[in-house]
Structures are given as structure tokens and as C-alpha cells.
Design an enzyme around this catalytic site. Structure first.
Site, PDB file in Angstrom:
ATOM      1  CG  ASP A  55       5.299  13.021 -12.718  1.00  0.00           C
ATOM      2  OD1 ASP A  55       5.827  12.115 -13.235  1.00  0.00           O
ATOM      3  OD2 ASP A  55       5.832  13.527 -11.592  1.00  0.00           O
TER       4      ASP A  55
ATOM      5  CG  ASP B 292       8.395  13.419 -21.710  1.00  0.00           C
ATOM      6  OD1 ASP B 292       9.397  14.263 -21.180  1.00  0.00           O
ATOM      7  OD2 ASP B 292       8.871  12.406 -22.263  1.00  0.00           O
TER       8      ASP B 292
ATOM      9  CE1 TYR C 282      20.247  15.289 -10.474  1.00  0.00           C
ATOM     10  CE2 TYR C 282      21.620  15.597  -8.837  1.00  0.00           C
ATOM     11  CZ  TYR C 282      20.515  15.690  -9.082  1.00  0.00           C
ATOM     12  OH  TYR C 282      19.268  16.146  -8.322  1.00  0.00           O
TER      13      TYR C 282
ATOM     14  CE  LYS D   7      18.814  18.621 -10.869  1.00  0.00           C
ATOM     15  NZ  LYS D   7      17.354  18.991 -10.950  1.00  0.00           N
TER      16      LYS D   7
ATOM     17  CB  THR E  15      12.639  11.603  -3.087  1.00  0.00           C
ATOM     18  OG1 THR E  15      13.861  11.906  -3.678  1.00  0.00           O
ATOM     19  CG2 THR E  15      12.067  12.788  -2.353  1.00  0.00           C
TER      20      THR E  15
HETATM   21  P1  NAD Z   1      11.868  11.671  -7.722  1.00  0.00           P
HETATM   22  O1  NAD Z   1      12.580  10.853  -8.764  1.00  0.00           O
HETATM   23  O2  NAD Z   1      11.446  10.995  -6.636  1.00  0.00           O
HETATM   24  O3  NAD Z   1      10.788  12.409  -8.550  1.00  0.00           O
HETATM   25  C1  NAD Z   1      11.110  13.116  -9.925  1.00  0.00           C
HETATM   26  C2  NAD Z   1       9.845  13.144 -10.607  1.00  0.00           C
HETATM   27  O4  NAD Z   1       9.990  13.741 -11.606  1.00  0.00           O
HETATM   28  C3  NAD Z   1       8.845  11.934 -10.937  1.00  0.00           C
HETATM   29  O5  NAD Z   1       7.646  11.912 -10.414  1.00  0.00           O
HETATM   30  C4  NAD Z   1       9.091  11.532 -12.197  1.00  0.00           C
HETATM   31  O6  NAD Z   1       8.283  10.892 -12.818  1.00  0.00           O
HETATM   32  C5  NAD Z   1       9.192  12.907 -12.751  1.00  0.00           C
HETATM   33  N1  NAD Z   1       9.853  13.068 -14.121  1.00  0.00           N
HETATM   34  C6  NAD Z   1      10.976  12.344 -14.444  1.00  0.00           C
HETATM   35  N2  NAD Z   1      11.147  12.331 -15.956  1.00  0.00           N
HETATM   36  C7  NAD Z   1      10.195  13.426 -16.283  1.00  0.00           C
HETATM   37  C8  NAD Z   1       9.746  13.902 -17.508  1.00  0.00           C
HETATM   38  N3  NAD Z   1      10.513  13.621 -18.739  1.00  0.00           N
HETATM   39  N4  NAD Z   1       8.561  14.498 -17.563  1.00  0.00           N
HETATM   40  C9  NAD Z   1       7.922  14.718 -16.490  1.00  0.00           C
HETATM   41  N5  NAD Z   1       8.438  14.160 -15.363  1.00  0.00           N
HETATM   42  C10 NAD Z   1       9.194  13.541 -15.369  1.00  0.00           C
HETATM   43  O7  NAD Z   1      12.857  12.723  -7.352  1.00  0.00           O
HETATM   44  P2  NAD Z   1      12.801  14.189  -6.201  1.00  0.00           P
HETATM   45  O8  NAD Z   1      13.993  13.604  -5.171  1.00  0.00           O
HETATM   46  O9  NAD Z   1      11.622  14.316  -5.829  1.00  0.00           O
HETATM   47  O10 NAD Z   1      13.590  15.202  -7.226  1.00  0.00           O
HETATM   48  C11 NAD Z   1      12.703  16.234  -7.747  1.00  0.00           C
HETATM   49  C12 NAD Z   1      13.688  17.340  -8.009  1.00  0.00           C
HETATM   50  O11 NAD Z   1      14.360  17.732  -6.968  1.00  0.00           O
HETATM   51  C13 NAD Z   1      14.788  16.773  -9.027  1.00  0.00           C
HETATM   52  O12 NAD Z   1      14.748  17.823 -10.068  1.00  0.00           O
HETATM   53  C14 NAD Z   1      16.097  16.537  -8.427  1.00  0.00           C
HETATM   54  O13 NAD Z   1      17.058  16.640  -9.160  1.00  0.00           O
HETATM   55  C15 NAD Z   1      16.049  17.697  -7.204  1.00  0.00           C
HETATM   56  N6  NAD Z   1      16.742  17.204  -6.144  1.00  0.00           N
HETATM   57  C16 NAD Z   1      16.741  16.148  -5.611  1.00  0.00           C
HETATM   58  C17 NAD Z   1      17.173  15.756  -4.369  1.00  0.00           C
HETATM   59  C18 NAD Z   1      17.295  14.515  -3.651  1.00  0.00           C
HETATM   60  O14 NAD Z   1      18.135  14.107  -2.988  1.00  0.00           O
HETATM   61  N7  NAD Z   1      16.078  13.790  -3.719  1.00  0.00           N
HETATM   62  C19 NAD Z   1      18.361  16.501  -3.964  1.00  0.00           C
HETATM   63  C20 NAD Z   1      18.714  17.764  -4.701  1.00  0.00           C
HETATM   64  C21 NAD Z   1      17.904  18.171  -5.779  1.00  0.00           C
END
Ligand code: NAD
Length: 264
Positions: A42, A68, A158, A162, A195
Site C-alpha cells: 500500500d 504505489d 470510476y 472498473k 469502508t
Molecule cells: P479504501 O479507500 O478504503 O482502500 C483503498 C486502499 O488502496 C487504501 O489503503 C489506499 O491507500 C490504497 N491505494 C490507493 N491508491 C493507491 C496506489 N496508487 N497504490 C497503492 N495503494 C493505493 O477502498 P476500499 O473500499 O477498501 O476499496 C478496495 C477496492 O474495492 C477498490 O478497488 C474499490 O474500487 C473496490 N470496491 C469498493 C467498494 C466499496 O463500496 N467500498 C465497492 C466495489 C468495489
């Protein structure tokens, strides 16, 4: 098949991106409980190391590296560090992701590009560097979203990203199968999960003028989920399944985890 072991991940090594918090942290904890050694990466170092400490205290094998996903050299370093630490790489979970909210006419090109860079280029680089070291029987799981299947107002970047992850999954699955690599590639499509990103998504409804306040936005968004909101562990279970040998004939598939949202 011995079904008492089919869903276990003992002896496997997983690299999870965006693993410091949210879905990535829950997936990391779940994969470790299922027996895998987990390599968390991360951009957030402090929270990433705290998640690793939690997993290790619970009896798991885990390590962390700052990474990253948009930087190719950092992918090379992360994959090399994972292999050095745990000897191999069997499971890649491309989870790191960001979102941005704006009406199309207000969306800044830099914001659009940043979302593409993290959510699409980052996932491509993951495939590129993981496949180079993976052996037959390995599995890549990509976090897409219901946003990769349907559209909503105010989230064009977004949704575009996706949708790209959904098709990248299928293209990678076919290439891996046709080249005889024995590597499977599948995507997971959650709806709203509580989240930081999930909460922001609800806040954006207010920012975009689609709801008067957070409570009414939450009520409206909850109403389109027939089973109510999901939890991070609902997504983690789906990832365990796709990463396990129980899914050995699944590749290029999209596993929807959405409490019925897209069935309506
Ligand atoms: P979040 O924002 O809580 O966590 C995302 C994590 O990704 C964070 O720890 C952040 O630091 C890290 N991150 C961001 N940019 C980065 C980079 N350039 N390099 C490395 N790490 C990086 O989000 P989440 O809800 O846990 O989402 C996780 C995944 O699930 C994402 O791909 C999101 O699109 C997908 N998702 C989330 C939801 C939701 O409702 N939460 C729904 C569908 C899909």
C-alpha cells in the site's frame, strides 16, 4: 476433490495491493486465516504495518512493503520482495483503487487520468509482473465493482475504470489459458461496502446534489441493495473462493457480490 481442503490456501503465497485498510485489509486477514502467507502492499505505510501486526498476532504469516501500483519499478520491487520473503507468488489480489465524483461536464481531466492510472494501469502492471513469476495453479483476483457493470450519475471515471478491469480480466484469462500458463484470472464485483471509499461514495451523493444530506443519501442507496449493505468479509469470502483450488475451472468470470443490486 477433498472438500475439507478445497477452500484452504495452505502453502500458497498471496500479494494484496491496497491492503492497509478496508477491503484489502479484510481480504489479507481472510487469506491468512485460510492458510496463505500474505504480502501486503500500500502507499499507506503506518496502517499497512498495523494490519500486518494484527495478522501476525492472530497466528498468520504476513509482511508489508510500501508500493504505489502506478509505478512499474515499484511493482518489480514488490513482486521480488514477496518472492524473496515467502519463496513464491501464487495469488495476486489487485485491490488498490480510488474513486472521484463529478458530473461529466465538471470532471477535471487530471482527476479522470489519476483514476485510470491507479485503477487500470496499476492492475495491468500487476498482471505483467505477477504472471512472469507465477507457476501453474496460480490465481489473479481483480477488484472491479458493480460499477464495472452498471452506470450511475457523477462517477464516469470510476465506472470507466472498473469496466476496464472487468474486460482486462477476461483478456488476461484467455491469454493465460491459451498460452498454457495454468494461471486463472477472475474479477469480483462488490456493491457498496462500508469502508472509507464506501462512505465517501454516499457523501458524494450529497456533493453532487442528488440527496439533501448524508442520512437521506444512505437511505436511498441502501434501498437499491435488496439485502441491505454488505461487509468487507462478504468480499473476502469471494476472493478466498476464487483464489482456491475449489475454483480451478473458473477463469475470466465475474463474481458479483452485491446483495442483489444488479439482479433487480
Ligand atoms: P479504501 O479507500 O478504503 O482502500 C483503498 C486502499 O488502496 C487504501 O489503503 C489506499 O491507500 C490504497 N491505494 C490507493 N491508491 C493507491 C496506489 N496508487 N497504490 C497503492 N495503494 C493505493 O477502498 P476500499 O473500499 O477498501 O476499496 C478496495 C477496492 O474495492 C477498490 O478497488 C474499490 O474500487 C473496490 N470496491 C469498493 C467498494 C466499496 O463500496 N467500498 C465497492 C466495489 C468495489
Amino acid at each position: 476433490m477433498d472438500y475439507s481442503k478445497a477452500f484452504r490456501l495452505d502453502g500458497k503465497v498471496a500479494l494484496i495491493t491496497g491492503a492497509a485498510r478496508g477491503i484489502g485489509a479484510a481480504v489479507s486477514e481472510a487469506l491468512a486465516q485460510a492458510g496463505a502467507s500474505v504480502f501486503l502492499t500500500d502507499v499507506l505505510e503506518g496502517p499497512g504495518r498495523e494490519t500486518v501486526d494484527r495478522i501476525v498476532k492472530a497466528g498468520g504469516r504476513a509482511a508489508f512493503a510500501a508500493h504505489d501500483v502506478t509505478v512499474e519499478a515499484q511493482w518489480e520491487a514488490a513482486v521480488a520482495a514477496c518472492v524473496q520473503q515467502f519463496g513464491q507468488l501464487d495469488i495476486l489480489v489487485n485491490n488498490a483503487g480510488i474513486e472521484t465524483a463529478a458530473l461529466i461536464t465538471q470532471c477535471e481531466v487530471d482527476d479522470f487520468r489519476r483514476v485510470m492510472d491507479v485503477n487500470v494501469t496499476g492492475v495491468f502492471l500487476g498482471h505483467k509482473h505477477a504472471i512472469r513469476v507465477m507457476k501453474p495453479g496460480s490465481s489473479i483476483v481483480n477488484l472491479s465493482s458493480v460499477a464495472g457493470i452498471i452506470g450511475t450519475t457523477g462517477h464516469l471515471a470510476y465506472h470507466t475504470s472498473k469496466g476496464a478491469v472487468r474486460l482486462m480480466t477476461k483478456a488476461a484469462a484467455i491469454e493465460c489459458a491459451q498460452l498454457g500458463t495454468g494461471i486463472r484470472v477472475n474479477s469480483v464485483h462488490p456493491a457498496i461496502i462500508a469502508t472509507e471509499m464506501g462512505t465517501n461514495f454516499i457523501k458524494h451523493f450529497v456533493d453532487l446534489g442528488l440527496a439533501p444530506d448524508y442520512a437521506s443519501a444512505e437511505t436511498a442507496i441502501k434501498a437499491i441493495h435488496p439485502m441491505g449493505f454488505g461487509e468487507t468479509r462478504d468480499v473476502a469470502s469471494a476472493v478466498i473462493f476464487l483464489a482456491s483450488d475449489a475454483a480451478k475451472w473458473m477463469t475470466g468470470s465475474e463474481l458479483v457480490v452485491d446483495g442483489g443490486l444488479t439482479a433487480a
